[in-house]
Design an enzyme around this catalytic site. Sequence first.
Site, PDB file in Angstrom:
ATOM      1  CG  HIS A   1      30.338 151.505 -24.844  1.00 53.74           C
ATOM      2  ND1 HIS A   1      30.736 151.004 -26.060  1.00 53.74           N
ATOM      3  CD2 HIS A   1      29.147 152.120 -25.069  1.00 53.74           C
ATOM      4  CE1 HIS A   1      29.826 151.299 -26.980  1.00 53.74           C
ATOM      5  NE2 HIS A   1      28.855 151.973 -26.410  1.00 53.74           N
TER       6      HIS A   1
ATOM      7  CB  SER B   1      30.825 156.195 -32.691  1.00 53.12           C
ATOM      8  OG  SER B   1      29.637 155.650 -33.226  1.00 53.12           O
ATOM      9  CB  SER B   2      29.150 150.929 -32.005  1.00 57.00           C
ATOM     10  OG  SER B   2      29.252 150.960 -30.599  1.00 57.00           O
ATOM     11  NE  ARG B   3      24.412 154.030 -35.973  1.00 63.22           N
ATOM     12  CZ  ARG B   3      23.610 154.222 -34.907  1.00 63.22           C
ATOM     13  NH1 ARG B   3      23.987 155.025 -33.934  1.00 63.22           N
ATOM     14  NH2 ARG B   3      22.445 153.603 -34.819  1.00 63.22           N
TER      15      ARG B   3
ATOM     16  CD  GLN C   1      21.255 158.388 -25.441  1.00 64.08           C
ATOM     17  OE1 GLN C   1      20.721 157.797 -26.360  1.00 64.08           O
ATOM     18  NE2 GLN C   1      22.374 157.968 -24.892  1.00 64.08           N
TER      19      GLN C   1
ATOM     20  CG  LEU D   1      30.747 146.696 -24.473  1.00 62.35           C
ATOM     21  CD1 LEU D   1      31.048 146.027 -23.128  1.00 62.35           C
ATOM     22  CD2 LEU D   1      29.718 147.817 -24.280  1.00 62.35           C
ATOM     23  CG  HIS D   2      33.517 152.324 -28.187  1.00 64.82           C
ATOM     24  ND1 HIS D   2      33.421 153.333 -27.261  1.00 64.82           N
ATOM     25  CD2 HIS D   2      32.431 152.446 -28.993  1.00 64.82           C
ATOM     26  CE1 HIS D   2      32.343 154.052 -27.497  1.00 64.82           C
ATOM     27  NE2 HIS D   2      31.708 153.524 -28.538  1.00 64.82           N
TER      28      HIS D   2
HETATM   29  P1  AMP Z   1      25.542 153.245 -27.329  1.00 61.97           P
HETATM   30  O1  AMP Z   1      26.047 151.867 -27.153  1.00 61.97           O
HETATM   31  O2  AMP Z   1      26.001 153.912 -28.584  1.00 61.97           O
HETATM   32  O3  AMP Z   1      24.064 153.374 -27.090  1.00 61.97           O
HETATM   33  O4  AMP Z   1      26.218 154.103 -26.163  1.00 61.97           O
HETATM   34  C1  AMP Z   1      26.057 153.736 -24.827  1.00 61.97           C
HETATM   35  C2  AMP Z   1      26.574 154.857 -23.956  1.00 61.97           C
HETATM   36  O5  AMP Z   1      27.954 155.085 -24.247  1.00 61.97           O
HETATM   37  C3  AMP Z   1      25.845 156.185 -24.203  1.00 61.97           C
HETATM   38  O6  AMP Z   1      25.653 156.829 -22.963  1.00 61.97           O
HETATM   39  C4  AMP Z   1      26.823 156.946 -25.064  1.00 61.97           C
HETATM   40  O7  AMP Z   1      26.717 158.349 -24.953  1.00 61.97           O
HETATM   41  C5  AMP Z   1      28.160 156.459 -24.484  1.00 61.97           C
HETATM   42  N1  AMP Z   1      29.245 156.675 -25.445  1.00 61.97           N
HETATM   43  C6  AMP Z   1      29.259 156.324 -26.752  1.00 61.97           C
HETATM   44  N2  AMP Z   1      30.396 156.737 -27.329  1.00 61.97           N
HETATM   45  C7  AMP Z   1      31.111 157.386 -26.377  1.00 61.97           C
HETATM   46  C8  AMP Z   1      32.371 158.047 -26.337  1.00 61.97           C
HETATM   47  N3  AMP Z   1      33.129 158.152 -27.410  1.00 61.97           N
HETATM   48  N4  AMP Z   1      32.788 158.574 -25.168  1.00 61.97           N
HETATM   49  C9  AMP Z   1      32.018 158.485 -24.052  1.00 61.97           C
HETATM   50  N5  AMP Z   1      30.816 157.868 -24.007  1.00 61.97           N
HETATM   51  C10 AMP Z   1      30.370 157.329 -25.150  1.00 61.97           C
END
Ligand code: AMP
Length: 285
Positions: free
Chosen positions: A37, A185-187, A153, A33-34
């Site tokens: 999220h 991004s987690s990546r 998505q 989580l960042h």
């Molecule tokens: P993930 O864990 O990458 O599947 O992301 C979970 C949710 O968090 C998805 O709806 C993503 O679009 C959202 N998300 C990921 N990165 C960001 C960001 N930088 N800002 C806002 N939402 C994000």
Amino acid sequence: MKVVRGINEMQDLVDNIHTSQQTIGLVPTMGALHKGHLSLLAAARKQTDITVVSIFVNPTQFGINEDFDQYPRPFDQDCEKAAEYGCDILFSPQAKAMYPENYMTYCLVENITKKFEGRIRPGHFRGVTTVVLKLFNIIQPHKAFFGQKDAQQTIVLQRLIKDLNLRTKLLVMPTIRESDGLALSSRNAYLTAQERKQVPIIFQGLGEAQKAYSLGKRNTRSLKQIIKKCYAASPIIQPEYVAIVDLETLKPLHSISDKALIAVACKTKESHTRLIDNIILDPAI
Ligand code: AMP
């Protein structure tokens, strides 16, 4: 905050919440989580009574050569962050509970899942729509919160909701960025130090197109050229696609007369990390 692993336990909790007439807001995530999220969690807290964050690294949305094994899973830290931001229930099911032996049911949104991310990651959206539908069935949220960061998505999921008459309302929240513009991004954790310095160029390219657009440029070929030229200046990133498309159908636009999505994906050359970003051009702004 309650941490729930079992699907049956989650469904029992959902029954109680519905009986008490409270609304449920779901934030589906893959963890690590960042602040992106957590901004979704904050929105869910504002708009619904009970906030559920799901953490599930969904195997069906990863291709065989992708980063499923490598994907970060800092579960204890995630629990701390979610609790600190006011999450009520953290739902983190086991993969073998979500996809038991002999599992054979998938759901597929056609057409728009074959483009962009779907073309580079075949099967990805089939995994996403399947897991989201399963989460919606288990948690029955009134509202679900997703990030604009993953623009395609959100468009695919809006389609799923509409086509299958689902009752969950999807809310799209703005992309949260580092101070230099890089979308969280987690990546991003995969990036080398050298790459990390240069990847803000991904958002800068989008910013240059936005500037040209506000000065009156409407031809998408020249707007895309501006972005590509910007990326060509960086030795560390390789653009995969630069697209300017209709917000619902993802069809390419030749000239912009209504709202349009500019979506880009780049791969870095050292760590081979894929990064995506996007902006919406809106004539009303
Ligand atoms: P993930 O864990 O990458 O599947 O992301 C979970 C949710 O968090 C998805 O709806 C993503 O679009 C959202 N998300 C990921 N990165 C960001 C960001 N930088 N800002 C806002 N939402 C994000």
